[in-house]
Design a protein around this motif. Structure first.
Motif, PDB file in Angstrom:
ATOM      1  N   GLN A 111       0.828  -1.210   0.000  1.00 65.35           N
ATOM      2  CA  GLN A 111       0.000   0.000   0.000  1.00 65.35           C
ATOM      3  C   GLN A 111       0.862   1.260   0.000  1.00 65.35           C
ATOM      4  OE1 GLN A 111      -2.766  -0.008   3.177  1.00 65.35           O
ATOM      5  NE2 GLN A 111      -3.894   1.794   2.493  1.00 65.35           N
ATOM      6  N   MET A 112       1.940   1.172   0.805  1.00 63.01           N
ATOM      7  CA  MET A 112       2.853   2.314   0.853  1.00 63.01           C
ATOM      8  C   MET A 112       3.474   2.599  -0.508  1.00 63.01           C
ATOM      9  SD  MET A 112       5.276   2.490   4.123  1.00 63.01           S
ATOM     10  CE  MET A 112       6.502   3.657   3.789  1.00 63.01           C
ATOM     11  N   GLU A 113       3.872   1.554  -1.214  1.00 61.09           N
ATOM     12  CA  GLU A 113       4.465   1.748  -2.548  1.00 61.09           C
ATOM     13  C   GLU A 113       3.467   2.388  -3.504  1.00 61.09           C
ATOM     14  OE1 GLU A 113       5.799  -2.062  -3.675  1.00 61.09           O
ATOM     15  OE2 GLU A 113       7.593  -2.061  -2.375  1.00 61.09           O
ATOM     16  N   SER A 114       2.220   1.882  -3.450  1.00 54.91           N
ATOM     17  CA  SER A 114       1.206   2.482  -4.338  1.00 54.91           C
ATOM     18  C   SER A 114       0.967   3.937  -3.995  1.00 54.91           C
ATOM     19  CB  SER A 114      -0.088   1.689  -4.238  1.00 54.91           C
ATOM     20  OG  SER A 114      -0.603   1.768  -2.922  1.00 54.91           O
ATOM     21  N   MET A 115       0.925   4.232  -2.688  1.00 49.41           N
ATOM     22  CA  MET A 115       0.720   5.630  -2.294  1.00 49.41           C
ATOM     23  C   MET A 115       1.901   6.489  -2.732  1.00 49.41           C
ATOM     24  SD  MET A 115      -0.959   5.179   1.471  1.00 49.41           S
ATOM     25  CE  MET A 115      -1.069   6.933   1.703  1.00 49.41           C
ATOM     26  N   GLU A 116       3.096   5.942  -2.666  1.00 50.82           N
ATOM     27  CA  GLU A 116       4.256   6.696  -3.130  1.00 50.82           C
ATOM     28  C   GLU A 116       4.158   7.007  -4.622  1.00 50.82           C
ATOM     29  OE1 GLU A 116       7.583   4.369  -2.069  1.00 50.82           O
ATOM     30  OE2 GLU A 116       7.535   4.932   0.070  1.00 50.82           O
ATOM     31  N   MET A 117       3.698   6.019  -5.383  1.00 49.81           N
ATOM     32  CA  MET A 117       3.539   6.241  -6.822  1.00 49.81           C
ATOM     33  C   MET A 117       2.506   7.323  -7.081  1.00 49.81           C
ATOM     34  SD  MET A 117       5.684   4.323  -8.365  1.00 49.81           S
ATOM     35  CE  MET A 117       5.033   4.410 -10.019  1.00 49.81           C
ATOM     36  N   GLU A 118       1.369   7.263  -6.336  1.00 49.98           N
ATOM     37  CA  GLU A 118       0.351   8.290  -6.522  1.00 49.98           C
ATOM     38  C   GLU A 118       0.899   9.675  -6.170  1.00 49.98           C
ATOM     39  OE1 GLU A 118      -2.969   7.150  -4.226  1.00 49.98           O
ATOM     40  OE2 GLU A 118      -3.524   5.442  -5.506  1.00 49.98           O
ATOM     41  N   VAL A 119       1.671   9.727  -5.083  1.00 45.52           N
ATOM     42  CA  VAL A 119       2.246  11.030  -4.704  1.00 45.52           C
ATOM     43  C   VAL A 119       3.190  11.539  -5.784  1.00 45.52           C
ATOM     44  CG1 VAL A 119       3.770  12.135  -3.043  1.00 45.52           C
ATOM     45  CG2 VAL A 119       1.937  10.661  -2.228  1.00 45.52           C
ATOM     46  N   MET A 120       3.987  10.635  -6.314  1.00 47.14           N
ATOM     47  CA  MET A 120       4.904  11.039  -7.366  1.00 47.14           C
ATOM     48  C   MET A 120       4.141  11.547  -8.587  1.00 47.14           C
ATOM     49  SD  MET A 120       8.007  10.704  -6.336  1.00 47.14           S
ATOM     50  CE  MET A 120       8.931  10.658  -7.858  1.00 47.14           C
ATOM     51  N   GLU A 121       3.064  10.838  -8.945  1.00 47.58           N
ATOM     52  CA  GLU A 121       2.263  11.298 -10.075  1.00 47.58           C
ATOM     53  C   GLU A 121       1.652  12.658  -9.802  1.00 47.58           C
ATOM     54  OE1 GLU A 121      -0.562   8.281 -10.831  1.00 47.58           O
ATOM     55  OE2 GLU A 121       0.905   6.857 -11.666  1.00 47.58           O
ATOM     56  N   ALA A 122       1.145  12.824  -8.576  1.00 51.78           N
ATOM     57  CA  ALA A 122       0.536  14.122  -8.227  1.00 51.78           C
ATOM     58  C   ALA A 122       1.573  15.237  -8.299  1.00 51.78           C
ATOM     59  CB  ALA A 122      -0.071  14.032  -6.834  1.00 51.78           C
ATOM     60  N   ARG A 123       2.761  14.920  -7.810  1.00 57.36           N
ATOM     61  CA  ARG A 123       3.810  15.941  -7.862  1.00 57.36           C
ATOM     62  C   ARG A 123       4.162  16.314  -9.319  1.00 57.36           C
ATOM     63  NH1 ARG A 123       8.217  14.197  -3.239  1.00 57.36           N
ATOM     64  NH2 ARG A 123       6.952  14.793  -1.411  1.00 57.36           N
ATOM     65  N   LEU A 124       4.246  15.236 -10.147  1.00 61.36           N
ATOM     66  CA  LEU A 124       4.561  15.501 -11.546  1.00 61.36           C
ATOM     67  C   LEU A 124       3.463  16.326 -12.213  1.00 61.36           C
ATOM     68  CD1 LEU A 124       6.030  12.018 -12.575  1.00 61.36           C
ATOM     69  CD2 LEU A 124       7.293  14.164 -12.275  1.00 61.36           C
ATOM     70  N   ILE A 125       2.197  15.975 -11.941  1.00 57.12           N
ATOM     71  CA  ILE A 125       1.076  16.727 -12.541  1.00 57.12           C
ATOM     72  C   ILE A 125       1.108  18.169 -12.084  1.00 57.12           C
ATOM     73  CG2 ILE A 125      -1.432  16.946 -12.527  1.00 57.12           C
ATOM     74  CD1 ILE A 125      -1.525  13.852 -12.388  1.00 57.12           C
ATOM     75  N   ARG A 126       1.369  18.326 -10.762  1.00 60.20           N
ATOM     76  CA  ARG A 126       1.397  19.703 -10.241  1.00 60.20           C
ATOM     77  C   ARG A 126       2.543  20.503 -10.862  1.00 60.20           C
ATOM     78  NH1 ARG A 126       1.533  21.374  -3.841  1.00 60.20           N
ATOM     79  NH2 ARG A 126       1.208  23.639  -4.197  1.00 60.20           N
ATOM     80  N   ALA A 127       3.665  19.848 -11.020  1.00 65.48           N
ATOM     81  CA  ALA A 127       4.810  20.538 -11.629  1.00 65.48           C
ATOM     82  C   ALA A 127       4.511  20.902 -13.086  1.00 65.48           C
ATOM     83  CB  ALA A 127       6.046  19.653 -11.536  1.00 65.48           C
ATOM     84  N   SER A 128       3.857  19.942 -13.740  1.00 69.22           N
ATOM     85  CA  SER A 128       3.508  20.224 -15.143  1.00 69.22           C
ATOM     86  C   SER A 128       2.498  21.355 -15.261  1.00 69.22           C
ATOM     87  CB  SER A 128       2.979  18.961 -15.807  1.00 69.22           C
ATOM     88  OG  SER A 128       1.797  18.562 -15.170  1.00 69.22           O
ATOM     89  N   GLU A 129       1.497  21.374 -14.278  1.00 75.67           N
ATOM     90  CA  GLU A 129       0.513  22.459 -14.292  1.00 75.67           C
ATOM     91  C   GLU A 129       1.199  23.807 -14.078  1.00 75.67           C
ATOM     92  OE1 GLU A 129      -2.350  21.552 -11.364  1.00 75.67           O
ATOM     93  OE2 GLU A 129      -3.450  20.058 -12.592  1.00 75.67           O
ATOM     94  N   LEU A 130       2.104  23.826 -13.095  1.00 78.67           N
ATOM     95  CA  LEU A 130       2.813  25.092 -12.847  1.00 78.67           C
ATOM     96  C   LEU A 130       3.627  25.523 -14.066  1.00 78.67           C
ATOM     97  CD1 LEU A 130       4.008  24.462  -9.183  1.00 78.67           C
ATOM     98  CD2 LEU A 130       2.222  26.025  -9.948  1.00 78.67           C
ATOM     99  N   ASN A 131       4.250  24.556 -14.669  1.00 79.20           N
ATOM    100  CA  ASN A 131       5.034  24.889 -15.873  1.00 79.20           C
ATOM    101  C   ASN A 131       4.133  25.378 -16.993  1.00 79.20           C
ATOM    102  OD1 ASN A 131       7.468  24.255 -14.662  1.00 79.20           O
ATOM    103  ND2 ASN A 131       7.277  22.080 -15.193  1.00 79.20           N
TER     104      ASN A 131
END
Length: 1635
Positions: A1003-1023
């Motif tokens: 579960q922790m690994e999946s949550m880490e992946m989701e967090v990473m995706e969210a971070r990437l999406i947020r970074a892309s949105e900001l960009n």
């Protein structure tokens, strides 16, 4: 004492008035109306059908005539008035609760406090009844059977004692009841009866000694409570051991469950133990000064203060004097008494000192503490450190570290006052144990005992509500109530469970009501055992209160609230459930709970505040024993140091396990086994579990014996002046109505009916009575029944023989029962035993006793007849011997002046002197040799006895050590099993946690992946916003549209959910309405079912009572038919006997006529004899005339005149002899006439006696057979005696006739005198030779007899020695065999222990392997932890939640702690293995020593066998000598017989010579008358020769008559030749052939 009616057939005959009264009673249908205040007598009013509602009945009360309509369930049938004071409740016609209470009340009102309840006894405690328990009453019960005695506590003791003697099985008497019901008093009566009636060897156990024992126990173990002014505060088992003769050989007392905390704290208005008040009031000035009792403290932390009332002080002072006297009787010395007073005084001063915590724990008043230290023989610092500053040592540290953890070692949270209280309680516990040891020291004995009788006395049920006390019951009261519950469970098991199981095993179908379960529910709530022995966690497994207390005491956060919460969760009824009765309820008060005792009839409210302190071990109580052992006062330290090495106390709980007898050691071993097997081996140190183990030991000890139960009931309880008093005096009760409608007499003692009803329901006495009445309580094995009662059927015994072998026991018992003509319903044949209804076996026992007495009487009569005949025969022999002695004395007077006789009597003793001295010297030497041999054999026997005693003691020691080692091994194995189960459980938990850990990781690994995706999406949105604003606008529109869609979807889903919720709520309301309706219907159905069930039970009980009554009537009719048949047979026998007697009387009359004719003929013969006597007198007158004529002749000389005078004297002597013989004949005839008269008188008396017997037989037909037997026996003896007298009379008459003929034909003749002259001389020489030979033979035969007697005596002594040695040899061989068996058992156990140790080593190796695997897993986990920590650091840098990580860390820490715990367990197991190895080495050494001792015993046995062989050879030599002596004796007897034959021939010749001499005398007289003067000269020479011959003939006659009795003692041929030579020298005129 009147006898109890045993069967319906044995009841006395009723009068017409009684029969009419019973018929009127049955016609009026009397019933009991049951109400809340009691019960009332009423009469059922008959009504028309349908006039009353169903289930209703119309009754009319007897006392006021009120007519009521009541339910049928409130009405119970009443018994006739004849059953009002029935001695056995099982004999009631209708058995119901009201009838039983009515009978008990009526008997109690008449001061009849004892009542039988089937096999049990019911006793209602009276106020005082000293006359019931006197020594006179004891002897009235001695030797009686239970059926023959009135109900009494002595009857219970006698029944148990009788069963002990007949079955040789241990017996127990258990007293049950509430506190204050008189259990301890009845226990004292039981012991006094057994000691007085059974007695003891040397009277070492007296009533005075036992009274002293109970005086001491009451002082140290009793106190005043709110229920009882003298209540026992401990449980006890009084053990009486009996020997083979039925006497008390030894005794002991075991105590347990002492309420030791009563010394320091107790409920309000209650007091401490009595001994404190006795000592403070009764100590003399010297003792007061020594105990520092001159001034008492104003207050005490323990509440021990002197009594204030003068009368109480005086009574206490008297009791103290009585206590000192009792100790003196039991042999307790003054120093030992002084040690007891010192410890009691120290306890008082400790209470006066008090305790406080001012910075540290210390005494509040040091001066009183100094006094206590002085009395205990220690310093104040030692006392203070023992109480407040104790250091944990050894096992205490390990146990506390395991239970409480390393931070809570020592006193923990114990306050200063708790430490002081623990010390005082420990001191008093040690003191009480010492007192019990001193009492057992006075009671023990080393005599051999066969079986035991145990008397169990425990504190009764206690409920503060009974005393109107508004408080909860204490933990000590819970313990005492728990003990009573366990005893009630034992009663239920013995009365119901075992009986029903026995019926099931024997295929006996018995229709009984549903027997309610035992008190196991309330018992389980207290002591239900946990399967996890060493667990510390609070699991969901149900456990009892004692186990929960231990767990909560060990838990860091344990409290009374959690304790009660868990208890209610396990045992309280769940809402909505109604399965079975609930015996545990919550109370309205905090920390209180309700527990239903006695099947829910006695609800007790307990206050649980402070209960966990009872489960926590306070080290101060353990230091009490050490303080007493290390005391500076020798009298204290000596007593307690002597006890420290022994096993007088078991785990600080059971006291009095010491004992000298074998049975006492067996009981102690059994109790120790209870504490060392199973769960007890692990939990025996726990204070709470010790309570259960003590009660287990008590129940196990009692269960191995046959139990007799005594139910003690409390009559009434009233409070006055703050104390409860048990009353039995007159008191009025508003609701109580007399049995027959009248109020009770004020003089009668009344009962509290509600209290009595509750006690009867709680004890289940009615159910016990019902199963006793309906079942078959008496049973015997087929073989035992046949062997015991075949004496009642002598025709079967005569048919088969006494010792015949039975192939089919069942068939033989059926034949026996058929011949006994028992009612079919009174017995039942099982598979292996025959069962009887109540009372049938007692009736058979009574008939057996009657038959046995009859047989013994006949046997005694036969023996006495035989002895009388032997005595008569002996008298006849004595009479013959006396006559022979008299005759020999008369003849001895004739030879007393003979010179040869004087010479013989002078020389004979001189010859025997030398021979006798030599024999004496030889015998003395033989005696000395035998003495030396005997001393040698005795010495060797003593050595062997010492060796055997030493070996036996060593065997006992080895067996005890082996038992301890076995128990230790069992406890270790159980501990290992528990550890294994715990480890498996931990492994399972670890696997679960590992699985959870893996899931969480994913579960922790999946949550880490989701967090990473969210971070990437947020970074892309900001960009994207920075790069292009248009792209962001499109994304925003999409985002808003998605939000609107989501809100719309939420609203739609919310509306759908609201609609569904409303529908579900409507459905729920409808279902709830239906459920309430169904519940109401169910309750109504259950109520109706309960009513129907109660009605069915009532009808079933009435049906069973009616059935039993019908069976009783049938058995009574059967007995009447048997009596009628017996009466008819007796009548026919009587008529036949009358006819036989008439014929015998006619026969006797004919014999009487014959005897009368014989008497007439005898009288005629007597007259003829008188005529003959007259003729002889005339002849005598003629002879006198001739003598005068001869005197007138002057030519005759003096010689002829002397000859004529001598002839005249001879003739006169002959005439006198004839006259004497005639007188004797006349006396004989007179004696015969007297005998005939006596016979006539006896015949008349016999006829009168027969007439009298006939009249008595017509009057008393019941005694016909015995009278006829006596009359017929007497007639036969009389007939035989008359016939013997008649024969004797005829023989005497014939002998008299022969004597008369002989006198007529035996006239002397002169012609034969000359012819027999030579024969006379030959006879003289022969007789003289026979005399001398006879004397010599007598001397030799006497010597031989003496030698034979000495040889027989020596042979007898040697045989006795040989038999004694043989017995000793057999004993030694049996002991060697027993030792060999014990050694084999030890070897087997040693091998088993070795195998067990190998198994343990294998298990330990497995555990080590598993531990290594766990270490590897730990390393893997640590590596994973490092990885996780890196990930966690990464997560901490991010915005993720930290709660999941913290939970994982907590689980990991928990796993680490569990791993450390397993390490400690492995270390402990390794130490256990080392200890087992040491034990194995010790066992091998002991085995080698045992084998060496056995070799020594074998050598000693060989030496004994050699000695026995030597003795046998000596016996063979003596037997040879005896055979040679017997051979010589036989030869001498043959010689004697030949000499007797020669003597008889000589006597025949002598008789012929006497006859010829008589003829010669007659011829000489004729010649003298016819010759002239020339012939006169020749006649002078002839007269000289004739006178010389006559003198010699007279001398020979006297000599022969003297030596006739000693003719059997003639010697050999040599002495006969010498006697012949002597006769030849002195009588040369005799021819040589005569010599």
């Amino acid at each position: 004492h009147h006898l109890m009616p045993e069967l319906a057939s044995s009841t006395p005959v009723k009068t017409e008035e009684q029969i009419a009264a019973e018929q009127a009673w049955y016609g009026s249908e009397k019933v009991w109306l049951v109400h809340k205040d009691g019960f009332s007598l009423a009469t059922v009013v008959k009504t028309e059908t349908g006039s009353l509602p169903e289930g209703k009945v119309k009754i009319k009360l007897e006392h006021d005539g009120t007519v009521l309509d009541v339910d049928e369930d409130d009405v119970e049938k009443a018994n006739p008035p004849s059953f009002d004071r029935c001695e056995d409740l099982a004999a009631l016609l209708y058995l119901n609760e009201s009838s039983v209470m009515h009978s008990l009340r009526q008997r109690y009102g008449g001061n009849l406090i004892h009542t039988y309840a089937g096999p049990n006894m019911v006793i209602i405690n009276p106020v005082s009844a000293p006359s019931m328990y006197s020594e006179k009453v004891m002897h009235m019960f001695k030797g009686c059977r239970r059926e023959d005695t009135a109900p009494h506590i002595y009857a219970v003791a006698q029944s148990a004692y009788r069963n002990l003697l007949t079955t040789r099985q241990d017996q127990s008497i258990v007293l049950l009841g509430k506190s204050g019901s008189g259990k301890t008093t009845n226990c004292q009566h039981l012991v006094q009866y057994l000691v007085s009636i059974a007695g003891s060897t040397g009277k070492i156990f007296t009533a005075e000694k036992w009274q002293a024992v109970y005086t001491i126990l009451e002082a140290f173990g009793n106190s005043a409570t709110s229920i009882n002014n003298n209540a026992s505060r401990f449980s006890q088992i009084v053990s009486l051991d009996f020997d083979q003769a039925g006497q008390v050989a030894s005794a002991s007392i075991q105590t347990m469950l002492l309420e030791k905390l009563r010394v320091v704290k107790r409920p309000e208005t209650e007091s401490t133990f009595n001994v404190f008040y006795y000592m403070m009031a009764g100590a003399d000035s010297t003792l007061r000064t020594e105990l520092h009792f001159n001034h008492f403290a104003e207050n005490s932390a323990f509440g021990i203060v002197p009594q204030t009332k003068s009368e109480d002080k005086q009574k206490a002072s008297q009791q103290f004097t009585k206590l000192q006297a009792a100790m003196k009787v039991l042999g307790i010395s003054s120093d030992e008494q002084k040690a007891l007073w010192l410890i009691l005084g120290a306890i008082y001063h400790l209470g006066a000192a008090g305790a406080t915590k001012a910075g540290r724990k210390q005494f509040a008043r040091h001066e009183w503490a100094q006094k206590a230290a002085y009395l205990l023989g220690c310093t104040l610092e030692e006392l203070s450190s023992s109480i407040f500053k104790h250091q944990p040592k050894g096992t205490l540290q390990r146990s506390t570290s395991f239970r409480q953890g390393p931070d809570d070692v020592g006193t923990g949270d114990n306050s200063a006052l708790e430490c002081l209280e623990a010390m005082a309680a420990g001191l008093y516990s040690e003191l009480f144990t010492l007192v019990i040891s001193l009492v057992n020291r006075a009671l023990k004995s080393s005599q051999h005992s066969l079986c035991s009788l145990l008397i169990v006395d425990t504190p009764g049920f206690q409920n503060p509500k009974l005393a109107k006390r508004d408080r909860g019951a204490t933990f000590e009261e819970l313990c005492h109530n728990y003990t009573q519950e366990r005893l009630q469970t034992l009663f239920h098991e013995r009365t119901f469970v075992q009986e029903l199981e026995r019926y099931k095993e024997e295929n006996i179908e018995l229709a009984l009501d549903d027997i309610e379960s035992s008190t196991s529910l309330s018992v389980s709530a207290i002591d239900q055992t946990s399967t996890q022995v060493r667990t510390l966690a609070r699991t969901d497994e149900a456990r009892g209160l004692l186990w929960l207390m231990e767990e909560e005491a060990l838990q860091p956060g344990g409290s009374e609230e959690t304790l009660l919460e868990r208890l209610f969760r396990y045992y309280s009824p769940v809402d909505g459930e109604s399965k079975g009765p609930a015996l545990l309820l919550k109370s309205e008060k905090a920390h209180h709970f309700l527990l239903g005792h006695s099947h829910g009839t006695d609800w007790v409210e307990y206050d649980a505040r402070g209960w966990l302190s009872h489960a926590r071990q306070n080290p101060a109580s353990q230091n009490a024993a050490i303080l007493l052992q290390d005391s500076q006062k020798k009298n204290i330290s000596g007593l307690f140091m002597g006890r420290s090495g022994g096993a007088t106390v078991l785990s600080g709980s059971i006291a009095g396990l010491e004992g000298g007898s074998q049975l006492a050691l067996r009981r102690a071993t059994s109790m120790r086994k209870t504490f060392t097997t199973g769960v007890a081996a692990v939990k025996k140190k726990s204070l709470c579990i010790q309570i259960k183990l003590q009660v287990d030991a008590l129940i196990d000890t009692v269960r191995r014996s046959r139990v007799h139960f005594v139910h003690c009931l409390l009559p009434k309880a009233e409070t006055s002046a703050g104390h409860l008093k048990v009353l039995g005096g007159p008191s009025s009760r508003s609701g109580e109505i007399d049995a027959h409608g009248e109020s009770c007499d004020n003089g009668l003692m009344q009962l509290d009916v509600c209290l009595l009803r509750a006690q009867l329901r709680g004890s289940k006495l009615l159910d016990a009575l019902r199963i006793y009445r309906q079942g078959y309580p008496d049973h015997l094995v087929f073989s035992e029944f046949r062997r015991r009662f075949d004496v009642l059927t002598p025709h079967l015994t005569k048919k088969h023989g006494r010792n015949y072998i039975v192939t089919d026991e069942r068939r033989a018992v059926e034949e026996l029962l058929e011949s006994l003509e028992l009612e079919k319903s009174s017995y039942h044949m099982g598979l292996s035993r025959v069962f009887f209804r109540a009372g049938v076996l007692a009736k058979l026992e009574e008939n057996r006793d009657i038959q046995t007495r009859r047989n013994i009487t006949l046997f005694q009569a036969a023996c006495r007849g035989y002895l009388a005949r032997q005595a008569f025969k002996k008298r006849k022999i004595q009479d013959l011997a006396i006559r022979c002695i008299q005759k020999n004395i008369k003849k001895n007077r004739g030879v007393k002046g003979w010179p040869w006789w004087k010479l013989f009597t002078t020389v004979r003793p001189l010859i025997e002197v030398q021979l006798t001295e030599e024999q004496i010297r030889g015998k003395d030497e033989e005696i000395q040799q035998f003495k030396l041999k005997l001393e040698k054999v005795e010495k060797e026997r003593n050595e062997l006895r010492l060796n055997t005693d030493r070996l036996e003691s060593k065997i006992t020691e080895l067996s005890s050590e082996l038992a301890d080692e076995r128990n230790t091994g069992e406890s270790a194995s159980q501990l290992l099993e528990s550890e294994t189960s715990e480890r498996l459980r931990l492994e399972k938990d670890m696997k679960d946690l590992q699985a959870k850990f893996d899931a969480m990781k994913k579960q922790m690994e999946s949550m880490e992946m989701e967090v990473m995706e969210a971070r990437l999406i947020r970074a892309s949105e900001l960009n994207g916003e920075m790069d292009d604003d248009d792209t962001g606008g499109e994304w925003r529109l999409k985002y808003e549209r998605a939000i609107r869609e989501i809100e719309f979807t939420k609203k739609r889903l919310q509306q759908e959910f609201d609609d569904k919720l409303e529908v579900e709520q409507q459905n729920k309301r409808q279902l709830e309405r239906k459920l309430t309706d169904l519940q109401a219907d169910n309750e109504e159905v259950q109520r109706v079912a309960q009513q129907l069930k109660k009605k069915c039970q009532r009808l079933t009980a009435e049906l069973q009572d009616t059935k039993l009554h019908l069976e009783g009537q049938q058995s009574r009719n059967h007995d009447l038919e048997k009596k009628q048949r017996k009466f008819d047979s007796e009548q026919t026998q009587a008529q036949e006997e009358v006819q036989r007697e008439k014929s015998q009387r006619e026969k006797l009359s004919r014999e009487k006529d014959m005897l009368t004719g014989e008497v007439f003929s005898l009288r005629q013969q007597l007259e003829d004899k008188d005529l003959e006597i007259c003729a002889v007198n005339l002849k005598l007158e003629q002879m006198e005339a001739e003598l005068q004529d001869l005197n007138s002749q002057e030519s005759k000389d003096e010689a002829s005149l002397a000859k004529v005078k001598k002839q005249i004297r001879d003739l006169e002597a002959k005439v006198k002899d004839q006259e004497e013989e005639l007188d004797e004949q006349a006396g004989t005839i007179q004696m015969l006439e007297q005998q005939l008269k006596q016979m006539e008188v006896q015949l008349e008396e016999e006829y009168e006696e027969k007439q009298k017997v006939l009249r008595e037989r017509r009057d008393l037909e019941a005694k016909l057979m015995s009278a006829q037997d006596q009359v017929s026996h007497r007639d036969v003896e009389t007939e035989k005696r008359l016939r013997k007298d008649l024969k004797r009379t005829k023989a005497l008459l014939a002998d008299a006739q022969l004597m008369l003929d002989h006198l007529k034909n035996n006239a002397p003749s002169k012609r034969e005198i000359a012819q027999l002259k030579n024969q006379l001389e030959e006879s003289e020489f022969t007789c003289a030779a026979s005399v001398k030979a006879r004397k010599s033979m007598e001397v030799e035969i006497e010597d031989l007899h003496v030698q034979m007697d000495d040889i027989s005596k020596s042979k007898q002594t040697l045989e006795e020695q040989l038999s004694r040695l043989q017995r000793e040899k057999n004993d030694l061989q049996s002991r060697m065999e027993e030792d060999q068996e014990d050694l084999n058992e030890l070897m087997k156990k040693h091998k088993a222990a070795v195998a067990q140790s190998t198994q343990n080593l294998a298990q330990i190796s497995d555990l080590q392997a598993q531990l290594e695997e766990a270490m590897k897993e730990k390393q893997d986990v640590q590596e994973k932890l490092t990885a996780l920590q890196s990930q966690l650091e990464f997560q901490e840098q991010s915005m993720v939640d930290k709660s999941l990580v913290s939970r994982q860390e907590a689980k990991i820490r928990e796993l680490e702690t569990k791993m450390e715990f397993e390490k400690t367990q492995v270390k402990r197991l390794e130490s256990l293995v080392a200890r087992l190895k040491e034990n194995l080495e010790k066992l091998t050494e002991e085995r080698d020593q045992r084998s060496a001792s056995e070799n020594r015993e074998k050598e000693q046995n060989k030496r004994l066998l050699r000695q026995i062989r030597d003795i046998k050879e000596e016996m063979a030599e003596l037997a040879k000598k005896e055979a040679e002596a017997s051979r010589k004796k036989h030869e001498l007897e043959m010689d004697i017989e030949s000499l007797e034959a020669a003597n008889q021939s000589l006597q025949a010749d002598l008789k012929l010579a006497f006859k010829r001499i008589g003829d010669l005398q007659a011829a000489i007289e004729d010649e003298m008358e016819s010759d002239d003067n020339e012939d006169l000269i020749n006649s002078e020479g002839a007269s000289d020769t004739d006178s010389e011959v006559e003198d010699r003939v007279d001398g020979v006659k006297s000599w022969l008559s003297k030596n006739k009795g000693s003719a059997k003692n003639l010697s050999d041929d040599g002495s006969l030749k010498s006697s012949r030579s002597v006769l030849q020298r002195h009588f040369p005129l005799l021819p040589h052939r005569m010599v």
